[in-house]
Design a protein around this motif. Structure first.
Motif, PDB file in Angstrom:
ATOM      1  N   ALA A  67       1.041  -0.874  -0.662  1.00  0.00           N
ATOM      2  CA  ALA A  67      -0.074   0.108  -0.206  1.00  0.00           C
ATOM      3  C   ALA A  67       0.540   1.650  -0.208  1.00  0.00           C
ATOM      4  N   GLU A  68       1.448   1.194   0.623  1.00  0.00           N
ATOM      5  CA  GLU A  68       3.015   2.606   1.179  1.00  0.00           C
ATOM      6  C   GLU A  68       3.758   2.628  -0.565  1.00  0.00           C
ATOM      7  N   ALA A  69       3.584   1.652  -1.021  1.00  0.00           N
ATOM      8  CA  ALA A  69       5.020   1.570  -2.004  1.00  0.00           C
ATOM      9  C   ALA A  69       3.737   1.845  -3.792  1.00  0.00           C
ATOM     10  N   ARG A  70       1.829   2.259  -3.485  1.00  0.00           N
ATOM     11  CA  ARG A  70       1.361   2.724  -4.815  1.00  0.00           C
ATOM     12  C   ARG A  70       0.933   4.137  -3.665  1.00  0.00           C
ATOM     13  N   SER A  71       1.916   4.799  -3.237  1.00  0.00           N
ATOM     14  CA  SER A  71       1.481   6.160  -3.270  1.00  0.00           C
ATOM     15  C   SER A  71       2.001   6.799  -4.419  1.00  0.00           C
ATOM     16  N   PRO A  72       0.602   7.616  -4.311  1.00  0.00           N
ATOM     17  CA  PRO A  72       0.198   8.431  -5.956  1.00  0.00           C
ATOM     18  C   PRO A  72       1.205  10.275  -5.493  1.00  0.00           C
ATOM     19  N   TYR A  73       1.854  10.116  -4.199  1.00  0.00           N
ATOM     20  CA  TYR A  73       1.852  11.839  -3.799  1.00  0.00           C
ATOM     21  C   TYR A  73       3.080  12.194  -5.268  1.00  0.00           C
ATOM     22  N   ALA A  74       3.944  11.561  -5.218  1.00  0.00           N
ATOM     23  CA  ALA A  74       5.163  11.781  -6.071  1.00  0.00           C
ATOM     24  C   ALA A  74       4.335  12.362  -7.727  1.00  0.00           C
ATOM     25  N   GLU A  75       3.859  11.945  -8.157  1.00  0.00           N
ATOM     26  CA  GLU A  75       2.827  12.407  -9.372  1.00  0.00           C
ATOM     27  C   GLU A  75       1.640  13.562  -8.743  1.00  0.00           C
ATOM     28  N   ASP A  76       1.617  13.483  -7.995  1.00  0.00           N
ATOM     29  CA  ASP A  76       0.692  14.326  -7.985  1.00  0.00           C
ATOM     30  C   ASP A  76       1.610  16.390  -6.680  1.00  0.00           C
ATOM     31  N   SER A  77       0.857  17.905  -7.968  1.00  0.00           N
ATOM     32  CA  SER A  77       2.149  18.748  -7.273  1.00  0.00           C
ATOM     33  C   SER A  77       1.258  18.943  -6.098  1.00  0.00           C
ATOM     34  N   ASP A  78       0.009  18.492  -5.758  1.00  0.00           N
ATOM     35  CA  ASP A  78      -0.728  19.207  -4.383  1.00  0.00           C
ATOM     36  C   ASP A  78      -0.016  18.130  -3.970  1.00  0.00           C
ATOM     37  N   PRO A  82       7.200  17.533  -1.936  1.00  0.00           N
ATOM     38  CA  PRO A  82       8.246  16.613  -1.552  1.00  0.00           C
ATOM     39  C   PRO A  82       7.743  15.595   0.121  1.00  0.00           C
ATOM     40  N   GLN A  83       7.996  16.476   0.872  1.00  0.00           N
ATOM     41  CA  GLN A  83       8.275  15.765   2.075  1.00  0.00           C
ATOM     42  C   GLN A  83       7.364  15.001   2.232  1.00  0.00           C
ATOM     43  N   MET A  84       5.857  14.907   1.701  1.00  0.00           N
ATOM     44  CA  MET A  84       5.163  13.567   1.762  1.00  0.00           C
ATOM     45  C   MET A  84       5.541  12.377   1.025  1.00  0.00           C
ATOM     46  N   ALA A  85       5.360  12.596  -0.240  1.00  0.00           N
ATOM     47  CA  ALA A  85       6.549  11.382  -0.884  1.00  0.00           C
ATOM     48  C   ALA A  85       6.916  11.119  -0.399  1.00  0.00           C
ATOM     49  N   ALA A  86       8.217  11.864   0.299  1.00  0.00           N
ATOM     50  CA  ALA A  86       9.152  11.711   0.558  1.00  0.00           C
ATOM     51  C   ALA A  86       9.173  10.665   1.984  1.00  0.00           C
ATOM     52  N   ASP A  87       8.093  10.660   2.646  1.00  0.00           N
ATOM     53  CA  ASP A  87       7.696  10.278   3.727  1.00  0.00           C
ATOM     54  C   ASP A  87       7.504   8.700   3.387  1.00  0.00           C
ATOM     55  N   GLU A  88       6.449   9.018   2.297  1.00  0.00           N
ATOM     56  CA  GLU A  88       6.025   7.749   1.973  1.00  0.00           C
ATOM     57  C   GLU A  88       6.541   6.235   1.259  1.00  0.00           C
ATOM     58  N   GLN A  89       8.072   6.831   0.811  1.00  0.00           N
ATOM     59  CA  GLN A  89       8.778   5.902  -0.046  1.00  0.00           C
ATOM     60  C   GLN A  89       9.333   5.095   0.819  1.00  0.00           C
ATOM     61  N   VAL A  90       9.669   6.495   2.774  1.00  0.00           N
ATOM     62  CA  VAL A  90      10.311   5.648   3.843  1.00  0.00           C
ATOM     63  C   VAL A  90       9.783   4.949   4.566  1.00  0.00           C
TER      64      VAL A  90
END
Length: 365
Positions: free
Chosen positions: A99-110, A113-121
């Motif tokens: 589920a964490e690997a499917r996070s769409p935050y990296a492609e969502d400008s809203d 970047p910190q949130m996208a990084a959080d999900e990867q970690v």
């Protein structure tokens, strides 16, 4: 953690509300998992829940008055929550990892970047937590999965091959039962020997704890303890320094000092990932037998000929899909791909045997 202010579209609001619901659901999953853990694992899971709470607040701030009534998380996240509340097992952690690997935050400008990084970690954190459970499962689970799949495929191939040769249905049934018993006993014996031998090899390489009693009698300036550390990979200088440190502690303690690191808890099995011989043997026997039983079920219930073969193949296919999906879940890979791969391999082996049975039946007949 908010992005630049802009007028949101109805599509934006819908997407943000979905993200908000998912973050709340994921935080709830981690809290439920934490309720079943203690110590460090509990703290880590609660920290993940807190991080999801920060992400939740980001979407609350963006939505403002448009937040509306809370939505339910997506089906996958709700299923995770249900499993976490009832089981809290490595399966749930493996699902959470995906589920964490499917996070769409990296492609969502809203999303920041910190949130996208959080999900990867977070994916790596959950992967590490799941790895602990996988290690505890790996020995017995490996024997169970291999045993079940061997039983399914080998006995299906045996039943199909014998059926294709044209023999009577009662002969097919007796052959299937013989294959079940012979294969289960062979698998159990083989797993016991394999696991037991591996443990004995590892135990032979482990330091002897009794050696520590000899340390007080060594010459501080010229001692063979340095040779032990050099044999275990240290340089001569490092070995000499470490030996001096160990010997210098003898005056401060009354119990023997181990010459190599030991497990922190005496109840832990340092070879836990391998499993025990008896556990592996019993798992292999039971799961092979349960797998090998599936192809002969139609014959046990009185079916004969082609209908029995078709039903046997369908039943085996369903179970192969299930075991493949479970392996995929535990490994953090796609359950569907693993299930299809398992099915194709099993059916391929059975089809080859069936064709050989037709050939031999025609030749002998």
């Amino acid at each position: 953690m908010t992005t630049a202010a802009r007028t949101p579209t109805p599509s934006d609001i819908k997407r943000w509300r979905r993200y908000l619901a998912d973050e709340r659901a994921e935080a709830s999953v981690y809290r439920d998992l934490a309720s079943r853990r203690q110590g460090e694992e509990r703290e880590i899971l609660l920290a993940l829940a807190e991080a999801e709470g920060r992400h939740e607040q980001h979407w609350v701030d963006l939505l403002g008055e448009s937040e509306g009534r809370p939505l339910r998380g997506d089906v996958r996240t709700r299923m995770l929550g249900w499993l976490a509340r009832r089981f809290g097992s490595v399966f749930v952690l493996a699902l959470a990892q995906r589920a964490e690997a499917r996070s769409p935050y990296a492609e969502d400008s809203d999303a920041t970047p910190q949130m996208a990084a959080d999900e990867q970690v977070h994916e790596e954190v959950v992967r590490a937590l799941a790895a602990r459970g996988r290690q505890r499962l790996s020995g017995t689970f490996r024997a169970a999965v291999f045993g079940a799949n061997d039983g399914l495929v080998s006995n299906l191939a045996l039943v199909l091959g014998v059926s294709a040769s044209g023999v009577a249905s009662h002969v097919v049934l007796l052959t299937g039962i013989s294959g079940l018993l012979a294969g289960a006993l062979s698998m159990g014996a083989g797993e016991y020997v394999s696991v037991r031998s591996q443990r004995e090899l590892l135990e032979a390489s482990s330091p002897n704890p009794e050696t520590g009693s000899a340390l007080p009698h060594l010459d501080v300036d010229a001692n063979e303890l340095t040779l032990v550390y050099r044999a275990r990979g240290m340089s001569p200088e490092e070995a000499a320094e470490h030996a001096r440190e160990v010997l210098s502690q003898l005056q401060a303690v009354t119990s023997p000092i181990p010459i190599a690191p030991t497990a922190s808890d005496g109840s832990d099995d340092e070879h836990e990932a391998i499993g025990t011989g008896w556990n592996a043997a019993l798992s292999s026997f039971c799961f092979f037998a349960s797998g090998a039983l599936i192809p002969i079920l139609p014959f046990l219930f009185g079916m004969t000929g082609t209908p029995a073969i078709i039903v046997a193949a369908v039943l085996v296919g369903i179970v192969l899909l299930g075991t493949g999906a479970v392996v995929g879940l535990l490994s953090g890979a796609s359950p569907l791909k693993r299930a299809v791969r398992q099915l194709l391999i099993g059916y391929g082996a059975a089809a080859a045997t069936y064709l050989l049975g037709l050939l031999f039946g025609a030749t002998i007949g």
